[in-house]
Design an enzyme around this catalytic site. Structure first.
Site, short mmCIF file in Angstrom:
data_model
loop_
_atom_site.label_atom_id
_atom_site.label_comp_id
_atom_site.label_asym_id
_atom_site.label_seq_id
_atom_site.Cartn_x
_atom_site.Cartn_y
_atom_site.Cartn_z
CG ASP A 30 -2.21 0.97 1.20
OD1 ASP A 30 -1.53 1.87 0.50
OD2 ASP A 30 -3.34 0.67 1.66
CG ASN A 85 -12.23 0.03 4.90
OD1 ASN A 85 -12.16 -0.52 5.88
ND2 ASN A 85 -11.31 0.04 4.62
CD GLN A 92 -14.78 0.16 -1.33
OE1 GLN A 92 -16.12 -0.34 -0.95
NE2 GLN A 92 -14.65 -0.68 -2.39
CG HIS A 98 -8.84 -2.39 -1.23
ND1 HIS A 98 -10.50 -1.79 -1.90
CD2 HIS A 98 -8.16 -1.70 -0.77
CE1 HIS A 98 -9.97 -0.73 -1.34
NE2 HIS A 98 -10.09 -0.12 -0.27
#
Length: 112
Positions: A30, A85, A92, A98
């Site tokens: 990330d 999320n 989200q 994801h």
């Protein structure tokens, strides 16, 4: 899906640090890490939210892949958090499901 950043990563149009890839899922770090270890696991098929998911096997593959990568990166034994999320109130920010895997530090509760 047009203009989906994760679909662009899957196609190779946007670079990412790929940690794992098979025919169904992709794991990558990330870029907005919230922990010393923070990567995402996504399906290669575009699915907007968890509400749209229908393939139980694919959803399981996301979790199993996260555990595999956490082991490979050496933080599975100490522990990690998995988060998915859903929609705006759930936090989200990208409309492609994801799974976040966060580790490398003590997690607190409640998360926020």
């Amino acid at each position: 899906m047009k203009n989906c950043i994760f679909c662009s990563i899957i196609k190779g149009d946007i670079s990412a640090e790929i940690l794992y890839s098979d025919d169904r899922v992709l794991a990558f770090t990330d870029v907005n890490a919230q922990a010393p270890e923070h990567f995402l696991v996504i399906p290669k098929e575009h699915i907007a939210t968890a509400n749209d998911a229908t393939d139980e096997s694919l959803m399981g593959s996301l979790s199993i892949t996260a555990a595999k990568v956490a082991k490979e990166r050496g933080f599975a034994e100490k522990g990690y958090r998995l988060v998915m999320n859903c929609n705006n109130d759930g936090g989200q920010t990208v409309s492609h499901i994801h799974l976040h895997c966060l580790g490398g530090r003590q997690m607190t509760w409640p998360p926020g």
